[in-house]
Design a protein around this motif. Structure first.
Motif, mmCIF file in Angstrom:
data_model
loop_
_atom_site.group_PDB
_atom_site.id
_atom_site.type_symbol
_atom_site.label_atom_id
_atom_site.label_comp_id
_atom_site.label_asym_id
_atom_site.label_seq_id
_atom_site.Cartn_x
_atom_site.Cartn_y
_atom_site.Cartn_z
ATOM 1 N N ALA A 1 18.680 28.886 29.707
ATOM 2 C CA ALA A 1 19.852 29.697 29.358
ATOM 3 C C ALA A 1 20.311 29.405 27.935
ATOM 4 O O ALA A 1 20.688 30.325 27.193
ATOM 5 N N SER A 2 20.249 28.144 27.528
ATOM 6 C CA SER A 2 20.650 27.791 26.165
ATOM 7 C C SER A 2 19.714 28.397 25.133
ATOM 8 O O SER A 2 20.159 28.873 24.079
ATOM 9 N N ALA A 3 18.427 28.393 25.419
ATOM 10 C CA ALA A 3 17.463 28.985 24.487
ATOM 11 C C ALA A 3 17.676 30.490 24.361
ATOM 12 O O ALA A 3 17.661 31.044 23.249
ATOM 13 N N PRO B 1 25.337 29.413 16.979
ATOM 14 C CA PRO B 1 24.281 29.432 17.994
ATOM 15 C C PRO B 1 23.223 28.345 17.819
ATOM 16 O O PRO B 1 22.747 27.799 18.811
ATOM 17 N N LEU B 2 22.882 28.018 16.589
ATOM 18 C CA LEU B 2 21.840 27.028 16.373
ATOM 19 C C LEU B 2 22.275 25.650 16.872
ATOM 20 O O LEU B 2 21.529 24.957 17.573
ATOM 21 N N LEU B 3 23.484 25.246 16.563
ATOM 22 C CA LEU B 3 23.984 23.929 16.974
ATOM 23 C C LEU B 3 24.161 23.832 18.490
ATOM 24 O O LEU B 3 23.618 22.930 19.138
ATOM 25 N N PHE B 4 24.901 24.768 19.058
ATOM 26 C CA PHE B 4 25.185 24.701 20.489
ATOM 27 C C PHE B 4 23.958 25.044 21.333
ATOM 28 O O PHE B 4 23.805 24.535 22.449
ATOM 29 N N GLY B 5 23.092 25.898 20.828
ATOM 30 C CA GLY B 5 21.861 26.209 21.551
ATOM 31 C C GLY B 5 20.946 25.010 21.665
ATOM 32 O O GLY B 5 20.431 24.695 22.746
ATOM 33 N N ILE B 6 20.742 24.302 20.565
ATOM 34 C CA ILE B 6 19.892 23.113 20.597
ATOM 35 C C ILE B 6 20.538 22.029 21.458
ATOM 36 O O ILE B 6 19.849 21.351 22.233
ATOM 37 N N ALA B 7 21.854 21.872 21.349
ATOM 38 C CA ALA B 7 22.542 20.871 22.182
ATOM 39 C C ALA B 7 22.377 21.193 23.666
ATOM 40 O O ALA B 7 22.126 20.304 24.487
ATOM 41 N N GLY B 8 22.488 22.456 24.029
ATOM 42 C CA GLY B 8 22.305 22.856 25.427
ATOM 43 C C GLY B 8 20.889 22.646 25.922
ATOM 44 O O GLY B 8 20.673 22.237 27.064
ATOM 45 N N ILE B 9 19.917 22.919 25.049
ATOM 46 C CA ILE B 9 18.519 22.701 25.423
ATOM 47 C C ILE B 9 18.262 21.220 25.679
ATOM 48 O O ILE B 9 17.647 20.833 26.679
ATOM 49 N N VAL B 10 18.744 20.385 24.774
ATOM 50 C CA VAL B 10 18.534 18.932 24.931
ATOM 51 C C VAL B 10 19.232 18.422 26.189
ATOM 52 O O VAL B 10 18.646 17.662 26.973
ATOM 53 N N ILE C 1 25.718 21.010 33.662
ATOM 54 C CA ILE C 1 26.942 21.812 33.514
ATOM 55 C C ILE C 1 27.342 21.891 32.036
ATOM 56 O O ILE C 1 27.677 22.970 31.531
ATOM 57 N N ILE C 2 27.279 20.769 31.337
ATOM 58 C CA ILE C 2 27.596 20.781 29.909
ATOM 59 C C ILE C 2 26.577 21.629 29.150
ATOM 60 O O ILE C 2 26.914 22.322 28.182
ATOM 61 N N GLY C 3 25.320 21.603 29.583
ATOM 62 C CA GLY C 3 24.297 22.451 28.971
ATOM 63 C C GLY C 3 24.610 23.929 29.132
ATOM 64 O O GLY C 3 24.427 24.722 28.196
ATOM 65 N N PHE C 4 25.083 24.327 30.324
ATOM 66 C CA PHE C 4 25.479 25.725 30.530
ATOM 67 C C PHE C 4 26.698 26.097 29.676
ATOM 68 O O PHE C 4 26.781 27.218 29.165
ATOM 69 N N ILE C 5 27.630 25.175 29.517
ATOM 70 C CA ILE C 5 28.790 25.439 28.657
ATOM 71 C C ILE C 5 28.343 25.635 27.210
ATOM 72 O O ILE C 5 28.803 26.546 26.521
ATOM 73 N N CYS C 6 27.413 24.790 26.762
ATOM 74 C CA CYS C 6 26.866 24.957 25.403
ATOM 75 C C CYS C 6 26.155 26.301 25.267
ATOM 76 O O CYS C 6 26.216 26.934 24.209
ATOM 77 N N ALA C 7 25.484 26.744 26.330
ATOM 78 C CA ALA C 7 24.812 28.037 26.295
ATOM 79 C C ALA C 7 25.818 29.169 26.118
ATOM 80 O O ALA C 7 25.592 30.095 25.335
ATOM 81 N N ALA C 8 26.943 29.086 26.818
ATOM 82 C CA ALA C 8 27.956 30.134 26.703
ATOM 83 C C ALA C 8 28.588 30.140 25.314
ATOM 84 O O ALA C 8 28.811 31.203 24.731
ATOM 85 N N VAL C 9 28.829 28.956 24.776
ATOM 86 C CA VAL C 9 29.442 28.872 23.452
ATOM 87 C C VAL C 9 28.454 29.332 22.377
ATOM 88 O O VAL C 9 28.841 29.940 21.374
ATOM 89 N N ALA C 10 27.168 29.065 22.595
ATOM 90 C CA ALA C 10 26.148 29.422 21.599
ATOM 91 C C ALA C 10 26.023 30.931 21.406
ATOM 92 O O ALA C 10 25.514 31.378 20.378
#
Length: 102
Positions: A82-84, A54-63, A40-49
């Protein structure tokens, strides 16, 4: 002659006192489903990215998605994907905004 309540020969769960021991079975017990917090936190990071850093939140969502997937969360793989995708889309969107402003 043995009674029907005697354990089979060679059964190690039979104790010296002549009673069955209370050991757990050799197979894993099913566990209750837990909330997929990391996914769920990964999907939230994807939306914020998509709009912010995008680089920070995208990588955080992927991890977070990958870690969630390795912990057995079924949505973890999709959170990483989705984060990628939103990381790349956010970088393209940021580039388009910057080029149109200059």
């Amino acid at each position: 002659m043995t009674s029907p309540h005697d354990p089979p020969p060679g059964d190690d769960r039979y104790t010296q006192q002549g009673q069955w021991s209370q050991q757990q079975p050799p197979y894993p017990q099913p566990q209750a489903q837990s909330t997929p917090v990391l996914s769920i936190i990964g999907f939230i990071c994807a939306a914020v990215a998509l709009l912010f850093i995008p680089l920070l939140f995208g990588i955080a969502g992927i991890v977070l998605g990958i870690v969630g997937h390795t912990r057995g969360e079924t949505l973890g793989k999709w959170a990483a994907i989705a984060s990628a995708v939103t990381m790349i889309a956010g970088m393209v969107l940021g580039y388009l905004v910057l080029t149109s402003m200059s």
